[in-house]
Design a protein around this motif. Structure first.
Motif, PDB file in Angstrom:
ATOM      1  N   ALA A 137       0.827  -1.211   0.000  1.00 16.43           N
ATOM      2  CA  ALA A 137       0.000   0.000   0.000  1.00 16.43           C
ATOM      3  C   ALA A 137       0.861   1.261   0.000  1.00 16.43           C
ATOM      4  N   VAL A 138       1.869   1.296   0.865  1.00 19.33           N
ATOM      5  CA  VAL A 138       2.699   2.501   0.987  1.00 19.33           C
ATOM      6  C   VAL A 138       3.615   2.647  -0.236  1.00 19.33           C
ATOM      7  N   ALA A 139       4.087   1.519  -0.790  1.00 20.37           N
ATOM      8  CA  ALA A 139       4.894   1.580  -2.019  1.00 20.37           C
ATOM      9  C   ALA A 139       4.086   2.194  -3.155  1.00 20.37           C
ATOM     10  N   ALA A 140       2.831   1.749  -3.308  1.00 21.73           N
ATOM     11  CA  ALA A 140       1.967   2.296  -4.364  1.00 21.73           C
ATOM     12  C   ALA A 140       1.740   3.795  -4.150  1.00 21.73           C
ATOM     13  N   TYR A 141       1.502   4.190  -2.906  1.00 21.63           N
ATOM     14  CA  TYR A 141       1.260   5.596  -2.582  1.00 21.63           C
ATOM     15  C   TYR A 141       2.499   6.450  -2.859  1.00 21.63           C
ATOM     16  N   ALA A 142       3.687   5.851  -2.627  1.00 23.46           N
ATOM     17  CA  ALA A 142       4.939   6.581  -2.838  1.00 23.46           C
ATOM     18  C   ALA A 142       5.391   6.546  -4.301  1.00 23.46           C
ATOM     19  N   GLY A 143       4.590   5.894  -5.160  1.00 23.26           N
ATOM     20  CA  GLY A 143       4.935   5.818  -6.580  1.00 23.26           C
ATOM     21  C   GLY A 143       6.052   4.842  -6.877  1.00 23.26           C
ATOM     22  N   GLN A 144       6.252   3.862  -5.986  1.00 21.23           N
ATOM     23  CA  GLN A 144       7.319   2.883  -6.161  1.00 21.23           C
ATOM     24  C   GLN A 144       6.756   1.580  -6.739  1.00 21.23           C
ATOM     25  N   SER A 145       7.632   0.720  -7.209  1.00 21.02           N
ATOM     26  CA  SER A 145       7.225  -0.558  -7.799  1.00 21.02           C
ATOM     27  C   SER A 145       6.525  -1.438  -6.761  1.00 21.02           C
ATOM     28  N   THR A 146       5.472  -2.123  -7.202  1.00 19.61           N
ATOM     29  CA  THR A 146       4.758  -3.035  -6.310  1.00 19.61           C
ATOM     30  C   THR A 146       4.878  -4.490  -6.778  1.00 19.61           C
ATOM     31  N   ASP A 147       5.870  -4.780  -7.625  1.00 25.04           N
ATOM     32  CA  ASP A 147       6.045  -6.180  -7.989  1.00 25.04           C
ATOM     33  C   ASP A 147       6.703  -6.909  -6.810  1.00 25.04           C
ATOM     34  N   PRO A 148       6.473  -8.221  -6.695  1.00 24.99           N
ATOM     35  CA  PRO A 148       6.979  -8.962  -5.531  1.00 24.99           C
ATOM     36  C   PRO A 148       8.479  -8.823  -5.313  1.00 24.99           C
ATOM     37  N   GLU A 149       9.242  -8.777  -6.406  1.00 24.20           N
ATOM     38  CA  GLU A 149      10.702  -8.676  -6.295  1.00 24.20           C
ATOM     39  C   GLU A 149      11.138  -7.354  -5.664  1.00 24.20           C
ATOM     40  N   SER A 150      10.317  -6.313  -5.826  1.00 19.65           N
ATOM     41  CA  SER A 150      10.633  -5.007  -5.215  1.00 19.65           C
ATOM     42  C   SER A 150      10.113  -4.916  -3.783  1.00 19.65           C
ATOM     43  N   LEU A 151       8.924  -5.490  -3.540  1.00 17.56           N
ATOM     44  CA  LEU A 151       8.310  -5.387  -2.212  1.00 17.56           C
ATOM     45  C   LEU A 151       9.060  -6.211  -1.165  1.00 17.56           C
ATOM     46  N   PHE A 152       9.504  -7.403  -1.562  1.00 16.72           N
ATOM     47  CA  PHE A 152      10.042  -8.333  -0.565  1.00 16.72           C
ATOM     48  C   PHE A 152      11.250  -7.795   0.194  1.00 16.72           C
ATOM     49  N   PRO A 153      12.291  -7.255  -0.471  1.00 19.89           N
ATOM     50  CA  PRO A 153      13.443  -6.767   0.302  1.00 19.89           C
ATOM     51  C   PRO A 153      13.109  -5.627   1.251  1.00 19.89           C
ATOM     52  N   VAL A 154      12.177  -4.760   0.855  1.00 14.31           N
ATOM     53  CA  VAL A 154      11.778  -3.643   1.732  1.00 14.31           C
ATOM     54  C   VAL A 154      11.054  -4.189   2.963  1.00 14.31           C
ATOM     55  N   ALA A 155      10.111  -5.110   2.727  1.00 16.32           N
ATOM     56  CA  ALA A 155       9.342  -5.703   3.824  1.00 16.32           C
ATOM     57  C   ALA A 155      10.257  -6.490   4.765  1.00 16.32           C
ATOM     58  N   LEU A 156      11.211  -7.226   4.198  1.00 14.62           N
ATOM     59  CA  LEU A 156      12.141  -8.014   5.016  1.00 14.62           C
ATOM     60  C   LEU A 156      13.027  -7.104   5.867  1.00 14.62           C
ATOM     61  N   ALA A 157      13.466  -5.987   5.284  1.00 14.77           N
ATOM     62  CA  ALA A 157      14.281  -5.026   6.048  1.00 14.77           C
ATOM     63  C   ALA A 157      13.482  -4.457   7.222  1.00 14.77           C
ATOM     64  N   ALA A 158      12.177  -4.227   7.009  1.00 16.10           N
ATOM     65  CA  ALA A 158      11.319  -3.720   8.091  1.00 16.10           C
ATOM     66  C   ALA A 158      11.197  -4.753   9.212  1.00 16.10           C
ATOM     67  N   VAL A 159      11.013  -6.025   8.834  1.00 17.48           N
ATOM     68  CA  VAL A 159      10.918  -7.102   9.831  1.00 17.48           C
ATOM     69  C   VAL A 159      12.212  -7.199  10.634  1.00 17.48           C
ATOM     70  N   HIS A 160      13.342  -7.163   9.938  1.00 20.50           N
ATOM     71  CA  HIS A 160      14.633  -7.259  10.623  1.00 20.50           C
ATOM     72  C   HIS A 160      14.874  -6.056  11.535  1.00 20.50           C
ATOM     73  N   GLN A 161      14.374  -4.898  11.127  1.00 21.37           N
ATOM     74  CA  GLN A 161      14.496  -3.700  11.978  1.00 21.37           C
ATOM     75  C   GLN A 161      13.756  -3.903  13.298  1.00 21.37           C
ATOM     76  N   VAL A 162      12.548  -4.463  13.211  1.00 22.74           N
ATOM     77  CA  VAL A 162      11.727  -4.672  14.413  1.00 22.74           C
ATOM     78  C   VAL A 162      12.294  -5.802  15.271  1.00 22.74           C
ATOM     79  N   GLN A 163      12.800  -6.852  14.617  1.00 23.99           N
ATOM     80  CA  GLN A 163      13.220  -8.052  15.350  1.00 23.99           C
ATOM     81  C   GLN A 163      14.738  -8.146  15.541  1.00 23.99           C
ATOM     82  N   ASN A 164      15.411  -7.012  15.464  1.00 23.70           N
ATOM     83  CA  ASN A 164      16.862  -6.957  15.689  1.00 23.70           C
ATOM     84  C   ASN A 164      17.625  -7.958  14.817  1.00 23.70           C
TER      85      ASN A 164
END
Length: 313
Positions: free
Chosen positions: A117-144
């Motif tokens: 949702a936020v990628a689409a709003y920011a005008g960024q790619s929403t294909d799985p190959e683009s979403l996954f690394p961003v989402a994974l980085a967010a998870v790692h940020q939260v879970q140290n």
């Protein structure tokens, strides 16, 4: 203003088919998306405010200074990733079609849906190959830095996926196996299970390293069975993997009873713990016809991962 008046995203829950524990030691894993879904709606705002409405909590803050809120840590970590590319604020509404108390990867699903949702709003790619690394980085940020990302990959890509953690590689697989899922009625938090296993492994390091290697071999064979849509072979491999989970010490009396009852069903080809163990769910491959004394979680494998729809101004 944004080109969109509303962005709606849904992401499926997920379950581990194989690779629990061993994926953290460089071995492959298998997971699948399930047809219980979580929905996120994003509505643009003319100011810099960010509002989040979720069953886990309500949040209000500024894009310029996101304040931490543990209940919405994954959501806020995703927003933070796109912060430099966001010109205006938004309202985010999160609704889940399944409970976070049952192991269907609710944290992964909300991270996947919010990222899209936020990628689409920011005008960024929403294909799985683009979403996954961003989402994974967010998870790692939260879970140290912890968390394999297997469930996240399943939520984003859909269907059945093969997965390696380091470096992260997602392999979408064809074939949707018939599954049944039962909840034991309790669960131990994954970090606590991992800590227990780690404690045992320090006493027998070579044996545990050998177990992880055997788990990896079993997962690789299972990935090929899914490619071949050979469900009989997959069932046998699930039973083998369960034996290895037992050797790790993560199967208790209730889970063992559930597994053996499920294996006794004529339509079931294999059964094992799904997840880290010591509670949560047991997964069966095939059809269960009997009434069993545990909560059945009505799920099937979902072919699609993240789905996005837009309304324009």
């Amino acid at each position: 203003m944004s080109a969109y008046s509303k962005i709606e995203v849904s992401a499926p829950g997920s379950i581990m088919l194989m690779g629990e524990h061993a994926v953290l030691f460089g071995e492959p894993a298998l997971a699948c998306a399930v047809d219980a879904r979580l929905a996120v709606k994003l509505v643009p705002r003319p100011d810099r405010q960010v509002l989040v409405d979720s069953a886990l909590g309500q949040y209000r803050g500024s894009l310029d200074q996101l304040e931490p809120m543990p209940e919405l840590a994954f959501v806020l970590a995703v927003i933070e990733r796109y912060q430099p590319k966001l010109q205006q604020g938004f309202e985010l509404t999160i609704r889940s079609g399944f409970s976070h108390t049952v192991g269907l990867g609710s944290s992964a699903a909300v991270t996947a849906a919010t990222t899209a949702a936020v990628a689409a709003y920011a005008g960024q790619s929403t294909d799985p190959e683009s979403l996954f690394p961003v989402a994974l980085a967010a998870v790692h940020q939260v879970q140290n830095g912890r968390g394999s990302g297997t469930d996240l990959a399943a939520s984003i890509y859909g269907g059945v996926i093969g997965y390696d953690m380091a470096p992260a590689e997602v392999r979408p697989l064809c074939g949707l196996p018939p599954i049944a899922l039962y909840y034991s009625g309790y669960k131990m938090k994954t970090p606590d299970v991992l800590a227990l296993v780690e404690q045992k492994a320090t006493r027998q390091p070579e044996l545990y390293a050998g177990l992880y290697r055997m788990m990896g071999q079993t997962s690789r064979a299972a990935e090929q069975a899914v490619r071949d849509q050979d469900w009989s072979a997959l069932g046998e491999l699930m039973n083998i993997y369960q034996g290895l989970m037992d050797a790790l010490g993560v199967c208790d009396a209730t889970l063992a009873e559930m597994i053996h009852r499920l294996r006794a069903e004529p339509g079931v080809q294999g059964a094992k713990i799904s997840g880290s163990g010591l509670g949560d769910c047991v997964l069966a491959l095939g059809l269960v016809e009997s009434e069993l004394p545990w909560e059945a979680i009505p799920v099937s494998v979902a072919a699609t991962g993240v789905e996005i729809s837009y309304e324009t101004n």
